[in-house]
Design an enzyme around this catalytic site. Sequence first.
Site, PDB file in Angstrom:
ATOM      1  N   GLU A  47       1.058  -1.298  -0.124  1.00 43.58           N
ATOM      2  CA  GLU A  47      -0.026   0.107   0.028  1.00 43.58           C
ATOM      3  C   GLU A  47       0.960   1.215  -0.003  1.00 43.58           C
ATOM      4  O   GLU A  47       1.603   1.461   1.102  1.00 43.58           O
ATOM      5  CB  GLU A  47      -0.668  -0.046   1.313  1.00 43.58           C
ATOM      6  CG  GLU A  47      -1.889   1.116   1.120  1.00 43.58           C
ATOM      7  CD  GLU A  47      -2.678   1.394   2.429  1.00 43.58           C
ATOM      8  OE1 GLU A  47      -3.225   2.628   2.492  1.00 43.58           O
ATOM      9  OE2 GLU A  47      -2.487   0.818   3.229  1.00 43.58           O
ATOM     10  N   ASP A  72       5.005   5.009   3.612  1.00 46.74           N
ATOM     11  CA  ASP A  72       4.777   6.386   4.019  1.00 46.74           C
ATOM     12  C   ASP A  72       6.090   6.958   4.182  1.00 46.74           C
ATOM     13  O   ASP A  72       6.964   6.216   4.927  1.00 46.74           O
ATOM     14  CB  ASP A  72       3.741   6.424   4.650  1.00 46.74           C
ATOM     15  CG  ASP A  72       2.824   7.831   4.601  1.00 46.74           C
ATOM     16  OD1 ASP A  72       1.772   7.813   4.124  1.00 46.74           O
ATOM     17  OD2 ASP A  72       3.517   8.976   4.969  1.00 46.74           O
ATOM     18  N   ASP A 121      -3.208  12.162  -2.147  1.00 47.77           N
ATOM     19  CA  ASP A 121      -3.610  13.642  -2.671  1.00 47.77           C
ATOM     20  C   ASP A 121      -3.698  13.747  -3.786  1.00 47.77           C
ATOM     21  O   ASP A 121      -2.844  13.049  -4.931  1.00 47.77           O
ATOM     22  CB  ASP A 121      -2.339  14.443  -2.142  1.00 47.77           C
ATOM     23  CG  ASP A 121      -2.399  15.980  -2.162  1.00 47.77           C
ATOM     24  OD1 ASP A 121      -3.382  16.255  -3.124  1.00 47.77           O
ATOM     25  OD2 ASP A 121      -1.874  16.557  -1.422  1.00 47.77           O
ATOM     26  N   ASP A 157     -11.616   9.705  -3.595  1.00 47.85           N
ATOM     27  CA  ASP A 157     -12.867  10.426  -3.334  1.00 47.85           C
ATOM     28  C   ASP A 157     -12.796  11.624  -4.480  1.00 47.85           C
ATOM     29  O   ASP A 157     -13.927  12.178  -4.491  1.00 47.85           O
ATOM     30  CB  ASP A 157     -13.079  10.783  -1.949  1.00 47.85           C
ATOM     31  CG  ASP A 157     -11.999  11.791  -1.618  1.00 47.85           C
ATOM     32  OD1 ASP A 157     -12.308  13.096  -1.437  1.00 47.85           O
ATOM     33  OD2 ASP A 157     -10.756  11.555  -1.514  1.00 47.85           O
TER      34      ASP A 157
END
Length: 219
Positions: A47, A72, A121, A157
């Site tokens: 991920e 990350d 983002d 989204d």
Amino acid sequence: MARRKLYHYQVSEQAENVIQAGKPLYSEIKGKWNSLYFKKEQPIVVELACGKGEYTVGLGKKFPNKNFIGVDIKGDRIARGSALATEYQLDNVAFLRAGIQYSDEFFDQGELSEIWLIHPDPQVRDRDEKYRLTNPDFLNKYANFLKKDGLFCLKTDSDFLYEYSLETIGNAANFEIIEHTGDLYESHLLDEHHGVKTHYEGIFTAKGYTIKYIKARLI
């Protein structure tokens, strides 16, 4: 630095399931995740931009027959996922603290079975296209890491990122889009997110945003 953030950085430094600069495996792990870290040969799922690691941990709980790595750059974020994986005693979950642009230093050709990108983002300004994690340069990186027929999955989204990604993935010579939907929760593809909902996804859906989904295959 805020006390809480400092605490989470310290957690990352001490956690065995976090690979980061200064730890021995950081410079040795490329191509050897199963042998050096997981110590078991299972498909590897990554991920990218994993944040607090909710998706990585959620998938790790659901699929013990796969190995999961959350990536990350923010140590205070992945410390939370690290602690959660430790709490659940998940030996098939690890975290890598590194920038995604340097991911070819940590993953070898054909080492991964799946790559997930969850609510990144969207980087909507034209000048920031180089940072969009579904731009052609990043897609070429992912293609190198994936096994043949490996999967790349995006949830977002953002209408903008969804449409942009449909175009870039659709135009990529090394990927084909298998499935996509502009409203995952009202789609027959709902089960494909395995019932794992991140904190921010809960916020987005509560505000009425639809969740978009793309699944592509390396060809």
